[in-house]
Design an enzyme around this catalytic site. Structure first.
Site, PDB file in Angstrom:
ATOM      1  N   PHE A 178     -39.513  36.690 -24.069  1.00 45.15           N
ATOM      2  CA  PHE A 178     -40.298  36.069 -25.134  1.00 45.15           C
ATOM      3  C   PHE A 178     -41.791  36.292 -24.891  1.00 45.15           C
ATOM      4  CE2 PHE A 178     -42.400  32.704 -27.418  1.00 45.15           C
ATOM      5  CZ  PHE A 178     -41.588  32.414 -28.507  1.00 45.15           C
ATOM      6  N   ASP A 236     -27.027  32.748 -23.927  1.00 49.87           N
ATOM      7  CA  ASP A 236     -27.865  33.351 -22.887  1.00 49.87           C
ATOM      8  C   ASP A 236     -27.963  32.441 -21.669  1.00 49.87           C
ATOM      9  OD1 ASP A 236     -29.367  35.355 -21.773  1.00 49.87           O
ATOM     10  OD2 ASP A 236     -31.246  34.742 -22.692  1.00 49.87           O
TER      11      ASP A 236
END
Length: 835
Positions: free
Chosen positions: A529, A643
């Protein structure tokens, strides 16, 4: 096949040498069977016959790409439902006749003949008793009577990099192994994009388009390229890099029997894909360049925030190839440039249209000028110039036709530049148009903006009075509220704007101040991210600030997903979201700060793992299981995390686990049990087989990830970084020990005096039950919790785990753990898409 250089394009490429001569001495005496394995001198392959590899993996023959009427000789996959060509023999010579044939000439070369034209595919010296065979690898080879390989198609790749191919160059022969795109989906001739080794850096790969650098891989790090860290975490490929006095090249192999392909497509994007048998479709593992501005095509503008994705620039329309083939075909001018032709019926000389907040994906040569007007005139006087940009340092950039690839950024993005697009005068809005509309724009719009600003300011002041923190309660997106309400099992109260549908909105100023302007000293780590920083709010509360990187392949949708889910979920083993910041083009999430960072920072550190006593590991394991059980069964929204891994387990000051990173999570309705996707997200090493290979996910996908994580907690070894004789990974090693009644050998030696052996055996057995190949065989999280907390519950015998049997294993690495970079307070998202 001869290897030539296209000097005009300044790049090394391979092409096929064409010989045109009279059809004089060749006589073909035998047509091969409909699907033969080889041909020799005197045999021919016509349009209706093919060569097939022994294992029926690949097929060679004549084909027509798309709707084209031209024929080519190519190799394609046999065991998938669509014809996907991986190699083309005659890329630059389309065959237009109705009776072409492929054969071996009297001198032993492979040739394509149509009438009196003969196309020479191979370039060997004269040889007797030559035969051609297609191997299961997709390699077409020529052998002599002694079975020596005289020529092979692997030495002349087209647009597909097959396992076993070399990619690089030979120092002995000067041969270059590179990939070149097709010109279009219906024309396999050499396109304008090439993937090759950087001639100046022999351990780096570069992507070129029209001799312009588009992307580079970064240098080789021993097991991955610097800009491709996802290479380290996969169950699909084995990678090898070789460099010596003979040459430098990169090769790869496949670890199982799945059909995978690595290509450079017609748009110049490199992709790694796998064939899904269940959905009969390809899904994308990884792609580069990730930024879409380089694949939209010239004169279009990439904008990830609009549905059309690649709209044409103002004054341009979709090109003919784009209309026929895909969104990526680029655009062309609606009105030709006049090039100072003042007598034109279209209104005289050309003018410029200004565009702000854009990013350039091809940077032309710089021109030094003193003033912007000089830069503008330089472009105006050059008929081939299509746009210009100028900065305060006197740098003038001039783009020629076909070079303009730009991306639209957010209005306040610091990377944004201004560019001026040259258009015919008739394309620009006429000055002095609708005066009423002009007055409306000049007066009404500012008034409306002023009223909105006053309202927002009043709202901010009101909220600041009610809160001691520097935050504002703000509904970041109505879609978040409506999506949550739809999935709230008919909760009528959710239909209104309830308090829990609001999320604190932090100002960018306060976030920046809390992190000391995002200083390096405050940086905790970085993931898919973007970077994560430690911050301190005005009231003294410590927070973790997760900031979307401008280079991240993720964006607003992932942020919305994570915001919506965490804002709606309440559990002591889930990380708590405090708010977000969406100002100035930023996408930032603010969480509770976890002083002990993430589980992987302890677990895989040789010194810090000693701080994880057996009791602490049990507490962490049970906490993770409780958090997953809440997501799967007791939350209003049934959540599949997708995840779960050690770096996404945060630890508070008391070492209590908090599941984090919900950017890739999926919500299920009450009746849904599983779903299918072509967009695989997550982290290899933790993915279940049905998800990694077929895109199918369910609560059992998270159970598989939990099983992997449990084995890592017990052994202090990383699944994908573990190499042991006869075992591909930690799952295989654990299975081998369990079969041999040596399961206790898996346990980290530092725990042997702390843990009860029967309890350890129980935990290992539960972990192996969770990682079984078949999802139906795996327990639910409710059953997992019962099995690890109740010693009297009988356990079934586990079946062999997934990913423990492979066709071939790369043993080039020593039987030790590879170095792993542990995340720090990691709240990252791992995404597989070019990647």
């Amino acid at each position: 096949m001869a290897n030539t250089k296209n000097m005009s394009r300044g790049r090394v490429s391979f092409s096929i040498f064409l010989l045109v001569f009279s059809f004089s001495g060749l006589q073909f005496v035998k047509v091969v069977d409909a699907a033969a394995e080889s041909i020799s001198v005197g045999q021919v392959i016509t349009r209706s016959e093919t060569l097939v590899s022994a294992g029926k993996f690949f097929e060679l023959g004549f084909f027509r790409p798309g709707q084209s009427s031209n024929y080519y000789v190519g190799i394609w996959y046999m065991n998938i439902s669509e014809q996907v060509v991986v190699w083309v023999a005659n890329r630059d010579l389309p065959l237009t006749g109705s009776s072409p044939i492929l054969s071996i000439s009297n001198d032993g070369n492979l040739v394509i003949t149509e009438g009196k034209i003969t196309y020479r595919v191979s370039d060997i010296a004269s040889s007797q008793n030559t035969s051609a065979s297609l191997l299961d690898s997709g390699n077409l080879i020529l052998r002599n009577g002694n079975s020596d390989i005289l020529w092979q198609s692997f030495d002349y790749p087209s647009h597909t990099f097959l396992p076993g191919m070399k990619f690089g160059y030979s120092r002995k022969t000067g041969k270059v192994w590179s990939l070149t795109s097709w010109k279009s989906a219906e024309d396999p001739s050499l396109g304008n994009a090439e993937l090759k080794m950087d001639p100046d850096k022999s351990n780096e790969i570069v992507l070129m388009r029209d001799n312009n650098l588009i992307w580079r891989s970064g240098v080789w790090q021993g097991d991955h390229f610097a800009e491709m860290p996802e290479m380290r975490l996969n169950y699909i490929y084995n990678y090898s890099f070789h460099s010596d006095e003979n040459g430098t090249y990169f090769v790869h192999s496949i670890k199982d029997s799945t059909v995978n392909r690595f290509i450079i497509d017609v748009n110049g994007q490199i992709k790694s894909m796998s064939w899904l048998k269940s959905s009969q479709a390809w899904f994308l593992f990884w792609a580069q360049p990730r930024e879409c501005g380089t694949i939209c095509g010239p004169f279009s503008i990439c904008n990830v925030n609009v549905a059309s994705f690649c709209p044409c620039l103002y004054g341009f329309i979709p090109s003919e190839s784009r209309q026929k083939l895909s969104v990526y075909g680029g655009c062309v001018r609606r009105t030709p440039l006049q090039c100072e032709n003042r007598t034109s019926v279209n209104g005289g000389k050309d003018r410029f249209l200004r565009m702000d907040a854009v990013k350039f994906h091809i940077i032309p040569k710089e021109l030094k000028v003193r003033a912007e007007e000089e830069c503008k005139l330089a472009c105006l006087k050059n008929c081939s110039c299509t746009a210009y940009a100028h900065n305060n340092s006197g740098v003038c950039l001039l783009w020629n036709s076909g070079e303009l690839y730009i991306q639209q950024l957010a209005k306040n993005d610091r990377q944004g530049r201004t560019i001026y697009i040259k258009l015919a005068a008739s394309e620009l809005p006429k000055p002095g148009g609708n005066k009423k509309l002009l007055w409306m724009i000049v007066i009404v719009v500012p008034l409306a903006l002023l009223a909105s600003c006053l309202f927002l300011r009043w709202r901010r002041q009101l909220q600041e009075k009610e809160s001691s923190q520097d935050m504002l309660l703000f509904d970041i997106n109505m879609s978040i509220e409506s999506s949550a309400n739809e999935l709230s099992n008919g909760d009528k109260a959710g239909k209104g704007k309830s308090k829990d549908s609001w999320l604190p909105l932090f100002s960018f100023t306060s976030v920046s101040a809390s992190t000391n302007d995002f200083s390096t000293e405050n940086k905790l780590g970085e993931g898919g991210f973007g970077p994560v920083y430690k911050g301190k709010l005005m009231n003294g509360q410590e927070v973790a600030v997760k900031r979307l990187s401008k280079r991240s392949g993720q964006g607003l949708e992932e942020l919305k997903n994570e915001t919506m889910l965490i804002a709606k979920l309440q559990h002591r083993n889930l990380v708590r979201l405090l708010g977000c910041c969406l100002e100035q083009g930023e996408k930032i999430l603010i969480y509770d700060y976890m002083p002990n960072k993430s589980l992987d920072s302890f677990l895989f550190d040789p010194t810090k793992k000693g701080l994880l006593a057996w009791g602490t590991r049990v507490k962490i394991t049970e906490g993770i299981a409780q958090g997953l059980l809440y997501l799967h069964q007791y939350s209003r929204l049934r959540i599949i995390h997708r995840d779960l891994k050690a770096s996404n387990i945060l630890l508070d000051s008391d070492m209590n686990p908090k599941i984090s990173d919900f950017g890739m999570a999926r919500m299920f309705g009450g009746d849904e049990l599983q779903a299918n996707t072509n967009r695989i997200v997550g982290t290899y090493g933790y993915m279940s087989p049905e998800y990694a290979l077929e895109g199918i996910f369910s609560i059992k996908s998270d159970v598989f990830s939990f099983g992997v994580l449990l084995l890592e907690i017990l052994s202090s070894k990383k699944n994908t970084g573990f190499y042991h004789t006869g075992s591909l990974n930690l799952l295989g090693h654990s299975w081998d020990l369990w079969k041999d009644d040596r399961a206790l050998d898996l346990m980290d030696p530092i725990l042997r005096n702390e843990a009860s052996h029967p309890i350890v055996i129980r935990y290992i057995t539960v972990a192996l039950l969770c990682v079984q190949e078949n999802a139906a065989d795996r327990p639910t999280m409710s059953e997992v919790l019962t099995m690890i907390t109740n010693e009297v519950v009988a356990l079934p015998s586990p079946k062999q785990p997934a990913f423990t049997y492979v066709r071939s294993v790369d043993n080039s690495y020593p039987a030790t753990s590879r170095p792993e970079a542990c995340s720090v307070n990691d709240v990252t998202v791992s995404l597989m898409e070019a990647r």
